[in-house]
Design a protein around this motif. Structure first.
Motif, PDB file in Angstrom:
ATOM      1  N   THR A  58      27.231  31.455  44.040  1.00  0.00           N
ATOM      2  CA  THR A  58      28.010  30.791  44.901  1.00  0.00           C
ATOM      3  C   THR A  58      27.861  30.199  45.855  1.00  0.00           C
ATOM      4  OG1 THR A  58      29.989  31.742  44.891  1.00  0.00           O
ATOM      5  CG2 THR A  58      29.645  30.295  42.687  1.00  0.00           C
ATOM      6  N   THR A 113      44.145  20.656  30.465  1.00  0.00           N
ATOM      7  CA  THR A 113      42.139  20.507  30.168  1.00  0.00           C
ATOM      8  C   THR A 113      41.164  19.740  30.287  1.00  0.00           C
ATOM      9  OG1 THR A 113      42.350  21.491  27.809  1.00  0.00           O
ATOM     10  CG2 THR A 113      42.433  23.468  29.360  1.00  0.00           C
ATOM     11  N   SER A 150      46.005  27.254  38.096  1.00  0.00           N
ATOM     12  CA  SER A 150      46.415  28.659  38.120  1.00  0.00           C
ATOM     13  C   SER A 150      45.434  29.535  37.608  1.00  0.00           C
ATOM     14  CB  SER A 150      48.243  29.102  37.777  1.00  0.00           C
ATOM     15  OG  SER A 150      48.176  29.097  36.512  1.00  0.00           O
ATOM     16  N   GLY A 151      44.316  29.476  36.721  1.00  0.00           N
ATOM     17  CA  GLY A 151      43.868  30.280  35.949  1.00  0.00           C
ATOM     18  C   GLY A 151      42.212  30.607  36.961  1.00  0.00           C
ATOM     19  N   ASP A 152      41.880  30.300  36.053  1.00  0.00           N
ATOM     20  CA  ASP A 152      39.748  30.571  36.402  1.00  0.00           C
ATOM     21  C   ASP A 152      39.580  29.046  37.067  1.00  0.00           C
ATOM     22  OD1 ASP A 152      37.378  30.479  37.154  1.00  0.00           O
ATOM     23  OD2 ASP A 152      36.354  30.982  35.252  1.00  0.00           O
ATOM     24  N   THR A 153      39.650  28.511  37.829  1.00  0.00           N
ATOM     25  CA  THR A 153      39.495  27.647  38.604  1.00  0.00           C
ATOM     26  C   THR A 153      38.173  26.950  38.907  1.00  0.00           C
ATOM     27  OG1 THR A 153      39.831  27.889  41.049  1.00  0.00           O
ATOM     28  CG2 THR A 153      41.642  27.265  39.505  1.00  0.00           C
ATOM     29  N   ARG A 154      36.738  28.609  37.858  1.00  0.00           N
ATOM     30  CA  ARG A 154      35.447  28.058  38.944  1.00  0.00           C
ATOM     31  C   ARG A 154      34.222  26.770  38.247  1.00  0.00           C
ATOM     32  NH1 ARG A 154      30.389  32.869  39.750  1.00  0.00           N
ATOM     33  NH2 ARG A 154      28.767  31.482  40.044  1.00  0.00           N
ATOM     34  N   PRO A 155      34.938  27.114  36.369  1.00  0.00           N
ATOM     35  CA  PRO A 155      34.210  25.874  36.451  1.00  0.00           C
ATOM     36  C   PRO A 155      34.727  24.068  36.520  1.00  0.00           C
ATOM     37  CG  PRO A 155      34.900  27.131  34.491  1.00  0.00           C
ATOM     38  CD  PRO A 155      35.484  27.667  35.980  1.00  0.00           C
ATOM     39  N   TYR A 156      36.041  24.314  37.364  1.00  0.00           N
ATOM     40  CA  TYR A 156      36.290  23.114  38.042  1.00  0.00           C
ATOM     41  C   TYR A 156      35.137  22.396  39.028  1.00  0.00           C
ATOM     42  CZ  TYR A 156      38.896  23.794  33.614  1.00  0.00           C
ATOM     43  OH  TYR A 156      39.895  23.526  32.577  1.00  0.00           O
ATOM     44  N   TYR A 198      48.171  23.412  41.518  1.00  0.00           N
ATOM     45  CA  TYR A 198      49.915  23.739  40.071  1.00  0.00           C
ATOM     46  C   TYR A 198      50.540  22.803  39.563  1.00  0.00           C
ATOM     47  CZ  TYR A 198      50.999  26.076  35.697  1.00  0.00           C
ATOM     48  OH  TYR A 198      51.385  26.879  35.113  1.00  0.00           O
TER      49      TYR A 198
END
Length: 405
Positions: free
Chosen positions: A223, A104, A131-137, A147
């Motif tokens: 977005t 993280t 594999s999770g919520d990638t929007r913040p990145y 992954y």
């Protein structure tokens, strides 16, 4: 292959893994440039740019971060420094791709640095959070996340396979990047669209393509608007048909499709022609019905699909949105024309439809007139936004602006 692949990340805790990728790239005759963002120990190998330089660029120094032992602050400082250094590298070096890996914290630092890299240059992160919520990145950048399956902790039979795949993926992408650097053209345009403005935008796109323009269509879901503005900032888009400005309503009222407070500013700063309208400003977007805040329980709704709930904007909200739209466009340094469809701003805002609202449209127009700079043309058309005549007027108006440019 000409150019450099930048490897950025913690070369203390992940140094063995970075060295593994670096060696593969160099065996394949790809030049690398390494940036260390680690703050725990000594790097496994000597980087081209040290973590102390990254820390100083971010407003501190490595020893201070070590002494403070504050992981959150260290990530913030190194993220800031890494982004500034990456900005400089893109300007001064022939960067053809960027690579990073981590958990993280490492992903946060690497992804933040990649936000400084123009769209079109390959960006790959091997991450435990892919594999999770990638929007913040990812945000609105073309960042690819792979992954890692297992934690990035040493080279073994599985990690070596995954990192080898990543390195070879990067080589293929970088090869394309090094031979196709100038993506944009003088006829690459940006246009915003929503389901309820699709007939209008389809007509516009087809007419402009017949005249040799390439139209990039952005779904105005927050977005989408941000992505278009990013491409404008990056110099890819040379003209804008901002038909669907619905994201302003979500920003004001609290819907899920806000594009943030800077929406509608990029084109003016870039000094490129823009034709703007008020598409889908009759609605605010939410998810399933149960996600709508209770404070809106007495409002008018339309169930667009099982996962999308539309809420009609009020007279008061429309006047505020109109003023905001006028204020934003009045800051523009580029030629602007605004087209207002008096007959309706979406498929739902026409006589006999659920969101038909003459009062709301009048309020929107009134607010717009209050703040729009007097030298910016405001054309009022009797038809609704999806009428063929409206689309035709948009195209003719835009082509004239481009010809003057």
């Amino acid at each position: 292959m000409s150019g450099k692949v930048v490897l950025i990340g913690a070369l203390d805790t992940k140094g063995e893994e970075y060295l593994f990728v670096k060696n593969i790239l160099e065996i394949l005759k790809v030049e690398t440039l390494t940036v260390n963002t680690g703050v725990i120990g000594n790097p496994v190998f000597s980087p081209d740019i040290s973590s102390d330089e990254v820390a100083r660029t971010g407003g501190s120094d490595l020893q201070t971060l070590i002494n403070e032992n504050d992981r959150g602050n260290a990530v913030a400082i190194m993220s800031k420094g890494a982004k500034l250094i990456m900005t400089k590298l893109v300007e001064e070096e022939d960067v053809i791709a960027v690579f990073g890996m981590g958990g993280t914290a490492g992903t946060t630092v690497v992804a933040n640095a990649m936000q400084a890299v123009p769209i079109g240059i390959p960006k790959l992160i091997v991450s435990t959070v892919a594999s999770g919520d990638t929007r913040p990145y990812v945000g609105v950048k073309d960042i690819t996340m792979m992954y890692s399956v297992i934690d990035i902790a040493g080279i073994n039979q599985l990690s070596s396979k995954i990192l080898s795949n990543a390195a070879n993926f990067l080589v293929g992408a970088a090869s394309n990047s090094s031979t196709n650097k100038d993506v944009g053209s003088n006829k690459m345009l940006g246009m915003t669209m929503f389901g309820v403005t699709t007939p209008c935008c389809t007509q516009i796109r087809e007419k402009l393509e017949d005249q040799g323009y390439e139209v990039l269509v952005f779904h105005a879901t927050g977005t989408g608007g941000m992505a278009m503005e990013e491409l404008i900032d990056s110099g890819y888009i040379t003209g804008v048909i901002d038909v669907t400005t619905t994201e302003l309503a979500d920003e004001l009222v609290g819907g899920v499709f806000s594009a943030g407070p800077n929406r509608l500013l990029a084109a003016g700063k870039a000094k490129i022609p823009q034709v703007v309208s008020v598409g889908a400003l009759d609605m605010v977007n939410f998810g399933k019905p149960e996600t709508v805040p209770k404070e809106f329980s007495d409002r008018q709704f339309y169930q667009h699909n099982p996962t999308t709930t539309l809420m009609r904007t009020t007279v008061e909200e429309n006047e505020i949105i109109g003023r905001q739209l006028g204020e934003k466009l009045s800051k523009s340094e580029s030629p602007v024309v605004v087209l207002f469809p008096l007959g309706g701003v979406s498929l739902l805002d026409t006589p006999g439809k659920d969101f038909n609202g003459p009062e709301q449209r009048n309020a929107l127009l009134h607010g717009l007139k209050q703040t729009l700079r007097k030298d910016i043309p405001l054309l009022e058309l009797d038809e609704d936004i999806n009428h063929p005549h409206f689309a035709d007027k948009v195209v003719k108006t835009f082509v004239k602006l481009m010809e003057k440019k």
